[in-house]
Motif scaffolding. Sequence first.
Motif, PDB file in Angstrom:
ATOM      1  N   GLU A  35      20.972  -3.099   4.532  1.00 36.58           N
ATOM      2  CA  GLU A  35      20.785  -4.171   3.547  1.00 36.58           C
ATOM      3  C   GLU A  35      20.521  -3.587   2.167  1.00 36.58           C
ATOM      4  OE1 GLU A  35      17.941  -7.182   4.648  1.00 36.58           O
ATOM      5  OE2 GLU A  35      18.493  -7.064   6.764  1.00 36.58           O
ATOM      6  N   LEU A  36      19.686  -2.547   2.122  1.00 36.73           N
ATOM      7  CA  LEU A  36      19.369  -1.917   0.840  1.00 36.73           C
ATOM      8  C   LEU A  36      20.621  -1.342   0.196  1.00 36.73           C
ATOM      9  CD1 LEU A  36      17.421  -0.791  -1.303  1.00 36.73           C
ATOM     10  CD2 LEU A  36      17.087   1.200   0.185  1.00 36.73           C
ATOM     11  N   LEU A  37      21.461  -0.676   0.992  1.00 39.68           N
ATOM     12  CA  LEU A  37      22.690  -0.118   0.443  1.00 39.68           C
ATOM     13  C   LEU A  37      23.550  -1.200  -0.201  1.00 39.68           C
ATOM     14  CD1 LEU A  37      23.783   2.488   3.152  1.00 39.68           C
ATOM     15  CD2 LEU A  37      23.286   2.955   0.749  1.00 39.68           C
TER      16      LEU A  37
ATOM     17  N   SER B 156       0.810  -1.222   0.000  1.00 37.11           N
ATOM     18  CA  SER B 156       0.000   0.000   0.000  1.00 37.11           C
ATOM     19  C   SER B 156       0.842   1.270   0.000  1.00 37.11           C
ATOM     20  CB  SER B 156      -0.936   0.010   1.213  1.00 37.11           C
ATOM     21  OG  SER B 156      -0.200   0.107   2.421  1.00 37.11           O
ATOM     22  N   ILE B 157       2.109   1.189   0.426  1.00 34.75           N
ATOM     23  CA  ILE B 157       2.968   2.369   0.381  1.00 34.75           C
ATOM     24  C   ILE B 157       3.347   2.703  -1.061  1.00 34.75           C
ATOM     25  CG2 ILE B 157       5.232   1.249   0.597  1.00 34.75           C
ATOM     26  CD1 ILE B 157       4.081   4.376   2.517  1.00 34.75           C
ATOM     27  N   ALA B 158       3.229   1.717  -1.937  1.00 35.58           N
ATOM     28  CA  ALA B 158       3.260   1.908  -3.404  1.00 35.58           C
ATOM     29  C   ALA B 158       4.612   2.335  -3.963  1.00 35.58           C
ATOM     30  CB  ALA B 158       2.179   2.895  -3.844  1.00 35.58           C
ATOM     31  N   THR B 159       5.700   2.063  -3.265  1.00 31.89           N
ATOM     32  CA  THR B 159       7.004   2.398  -3.838  1.00 31.89           C
ATOM     33  C   THR B 159       7.308   1.555  -5.067  1.00 31.89           C
ATOM     34  OG1 THR B 159       8.021   0.883  -2.244  1.00 31.89           O
ATOM     35  CG2 THR B 159       7.997   3.217  -1.669  1.00 31.89           C
ATOM     36  N   HIS B 160       6.930   0.285  -5.018  1.00 33.89           N
ATOM     37  CA  HIS B 160       7.174  -0.588  -6.181  1.00 33.89           C
ATOM     38  C   HIS B 160       6.383  -0.126  -7.388  1.00 33.89           C
ATOM     39  CE1 HIS B 160       3.383  -2.008  -4.739  1.00 33.89           C
ATOM     40  NE2 HIS B 160       3.308  -3.037  -5.577  1.00 33.89           N
TER      41      HIS B 160
ATOM     42  N   GLU C  45       8.137 -13.576  -7.213  1.00 36.12           N
ATOM     43  CA  GLU C  45       8.303 -12.707  -6.051  1.00 36.12           C
ATOM     44  C   GLU C  45       9.142 -11.513  -6.469  1.00 36.12           C
ATOM     45  OE1 GLU C  45       9.463 -13.223  -1.327  1.00 36.12           O
ATOM     46  OE2 GLU C  45      10.143 -14.686  -2.789  1.00 36.12           O
ATOM     47  N   TYR C  46       8.828 -10.357  -5.863  1.00 43.24           N
ATOM     48  CA  TYR C  46       9.663  -9.192  -6.140  1.00 43.24           C
ATOM     49  C   TYR C  46      11.073  -9.440  -5.626  1.00 43.24           C
ATOM     50  CZ  TYR C  46       5.395  -6.578  -7.184  1.00 43.24           C
ATOM     51  OH  TYR C  46       4.222  -6.138  -7.758  1.00 43.24           O
ATOM     52  N   GLN C  47      12.026  -8.844  -6.296  1.00 43.18           N
ATOM     53  CA  GLN C  47      13.405  -9.021  -5.855  1.00 43.18           C
ATOM     54  C   GLN C  47      13.616  -8.390  -4.484  1.00 43.18           C
ATOM     55  OE1 GLN C  47      16.805  -8.632  -8.195  1.00 43.18           O
ATOM     56  NE2 GLN C  47      15.939  -9.532 -10.041  1.00 43.18           N
ATOM     57  N   THR C  48      14.642  -8.856  -3.796  1.00 43.72           N
ATOM     58  CA  THR C  48      14.907  -8.399  -2.431  1.00 43.72           C
ATOM     59  C   THR C  48      15.082  -6.890  -2.373  1.00 43.72           C
ATOM     60  OG1 THR C  48      15.960 -10.502  -1.882  1.00 43.72           O
ATOM     61  CG2 THR C  48      16.450  -8.623  -0.460  1.00 43.72           C
ATOM     62  N   ILE C  49      15.770  -6.308  -3.328  1.00 39.74           N
ATOM     63  CA  ILE C  49      16.010  -4.869  -3.286  1.00 39.74           C
ATOM     64  C   ILE C  49      14.704  -4.093  -3.344  1.00 39.74           C
ATOM     65  CG2 ILE C  49      16.361  -4.667  -5.799  1.00 39.74           C
ATOM     66  CD1 ILE C  49      18.451  -2.506  -5.195  1.00 39.74           C
ATOM     67  N   THR C  50      13.729  -4.598  -4.135  1.00 39.55           N
ATOM     68  CA  THR C  50      12.426  -3.943  -4.214  1.00 39.55           C
ATOM     69  C   THR C  50      11.675  -4.092  -2.903  1.00 39.55           C
ATOM     70  OG1 THR C  50      12.341  -4.413  -6.592  1.00 39.55           O
ATOM     71  CG2 THR C  50      10.285  -3.805  -5.519  1.00 39.55           C
ATOM     72  N   LYS C  51      11.727  -5.270  -2.313  1.00 42.22           N
ATOM     73  CA  LYS C  51      11.030  -5.494  -1.042  1.00 42.22           C
ATOM     74  C   LYS C  51      11.648  -4.659   0.082  1.00 42.22           C
ATOM     75  CE  LYS C  51      11.269 -10.049  -1.173  1.00 42.22           C
ATOM     76  NZ  LYS C  51      11.052 -11.455  -0.763  1.00 42.22           N
TER      77      LYS C  51
END
Length: 850
Positions: free
Chosen positions: A722-724, A631-635, A660-666
């Motif tokens: 993790e994202l970095l 719902s935050i809709a970044t993807h 499944e969305y990739q880890t970076i997207t999640k």
Amino acid sequence: MELSDVSIHQALVKEIKEEISLSDIDPYSFVSPSAYETAWLAMIPGDSNQDQPCLSPMFKDCLDWVVNNQTDEGYWGELDAHGNPTMESLPATLACVIALKKWNVGISNAERGLAFVRANAEKFLEGKHKQFSRWFTIVFPGMIELAREIGLELDFPNHLNGLLMDILFQRQKILDSEEPAGGPYPPLLSYLEALPSFYAIKQEDIAMHVSGDGSLFQSPSATARAFMATGKEECLGYLQSLVRTCADHGVPPTYPMDEELIKLGLANQLQRLGLAAHFPKQIEHILTQVYRNYNKGSSEKSTTSTSIATQLHKDPLAFRLLRMHGYDISPWSFCWFLNNREVLDQIEKNHKFFSSSMLNVYRATDLMFPGEYELGEARSFSRKVLEKVLADQGTADDGQFMNSFNLQRMIEHELSLPWMARMDHLEHRAWIEENDMNALWGGKTSFHRLSSHKSGKFVKLAAAEYEFRQSIYKNELAELKSWCLNWGLSDIGFGREKTTYCYFAISASFSDLPYDSYIRMMVAKSAIIITVADDFFDMEGCLDELHSLYDAVRRWDAKGLSGRGKVIFVALDNLVKETSAKHLQQDGTDISSYLKQIWCETFGSWLAEAEWSQSGYMPTMDEYLRTGMTSIATHTLVLPASCFLKSNFPNSQISPAAAEYQTITKLVMLGARLLNDVQSYQKEIEDGKMNSVLLFMKENPDADIDDSVAFIRELIEKKRQELLKHALMDGYSDFPMACRHLHLSCMKVFQMFYNSSNRYDSNTDMFQDIQKAIYIPLDVGTWKPLMPLPSSDFGSKKEFQTITSHHNQFVQPFKYKNKRIIGYQTSSPIARREYGNYVFITPNFRLSFA
């Protein structure tokens, strides 16, 4: 930007590329020569062993450089990035005038230099009461003394009496409290050329600190003075090597310089000015060379504080640049100092001297990956040092550079606002407008700076780039507002009108996008629809309306819709058709089905949350996050945008139908959701809704609200690290680098909106940033007017104006504001004075006020 401006813009890029030749970069050509150091080499007599006074300099090229490099305003010395003289120009101008007077050349140059000092001393000294930098406190009186000793008239305005007395007193305190080669850094012995005659120095102290290359602390001026005082052949060899290497550029602030550090500074300048997209090959070439050297293993680190400070400036800078460009580099490449108690003690005792280095250490720790505890320790230590530096501002000893350099403002900026919450476009602006952006690293007096010729080109190009982007952004934002109005989103009658915010977010966060990129408009339109639709589901529509809208999106058919739901769907349908057509034209593939699927998933999450709220259902934390991440809709923003990057992005990745969305997207989805929750939980309590902060308390009865917020913030930090790692390093995602960087930019936008408050819902917090990003012109090159030189025919001067002084007459100590002042008057030449094992440095200070 007019067509002619574009041509100039492109020509400047080409010219800089040629100067940064991939095959042969001459690092010394990028560093501004030091007029002060050059003047001291120009003072060395050609043959110091003759009984008769020498009539010519040993290094005539240095004297010629002094004659030929005076500015139109009459001074010599360093310029800031916008072409203004720095405080260093006062002692530098005096040193150059002294060199000219010594050899009785450049009479008009010297008179104009003296006129500049008389006319502008007040401008540089005003407001600095008791806060002069240590180097200036030592060097400026030394040059006044030397000028007066050789008979140059320096009559300062009477109202500067107090300031000059304060400088003299501060110097006396330094001389009384410090050992020649100990204490603060650089040590007093590195200022040998500026020390007063009553300061006796043992010859063995000089000999002991002459390094293997023949220099005294790699300082050309101190080494020149050491040679004139002792005649050491090692010093002469160093000076001759220096002149051979730097004959074309002028004498640098130190020699030898770390050529790798110069190249790193060059790459850093291009990055911070927002010019990296124009010079990718040049930057990559520099970083590849640097990485190769770092990858060979760490070399033994120097134990002198001056060298340690330079090393601690270089190593974290290399780490940050290399990691940002995807190189696998260990934090220990710059965290080595943490295991050296002696170095830590030196930093803590000389925290002001190390302030610039510690700022680089702190900035490097922005790029911390999971498990890199040494970076956490380095961040904590450097922050403590920087906070101490800020706390000590305004004291009598304000450190080596804090008064001459806008370092305090930079430290405050870094400590107050995390890098993740800063927008690239605004960071570029701040660096372009920074007077001292051309400062590369600290030296004995002030800074090693990017040459004024090079920095002038860089600033000119960066300013043109920034202002061109501003013109694009203004036009696109106007177009976006028209689109919102045409499709009924501006006056829909409820919710938040965030057209400008949405456009600012994408344009300011990912400013390397091509000028004609469709991504800005597509993401901004998507964000506007997300904001309006989310408000409709969150607080405006009844369940029947929400079900009807979701069903229309699922079928992708407006049949049965009316009112506000229909306005939202029709605008969305227009956006999807427009985006699909653009991509078909650009890439030859149809992504309309993927776009419809991802939008349907997003609308479905809003419906689920609306049903929870209206029914009073209490989800578990896992259930809430699964829905809230969607719902935050970044993807919904970042994945379709990735299709328009010039990279091999698999279009199927934007579809929820994928496994499944990739880890970076999640990670972006989760991080954005948690950031929003931390700033909105109070409103959710009032509205009777749930979010992760409140659910943590529900599932952990012993936790209060502060515990819950702390837990969520800790989770955000963990996911940020993790994202970095996924965004910057290869091997953790199948996405190309440009796509990964777009994910990182998306996360930075949410960090900016929700870092310390809910800026997205504020009508005022973003105003100034938006104005600077899009509307307000740059403030570059604002000159502080210099006092005009007295109107006189300098060219008609046949002799220097001189004053008469009595040879070696002792001036009795006297008091000024209860301060004991010691002084001499002399008229002896610059020469060696030996008594036993001591060398007395002549001449000394004699005050004269108009």
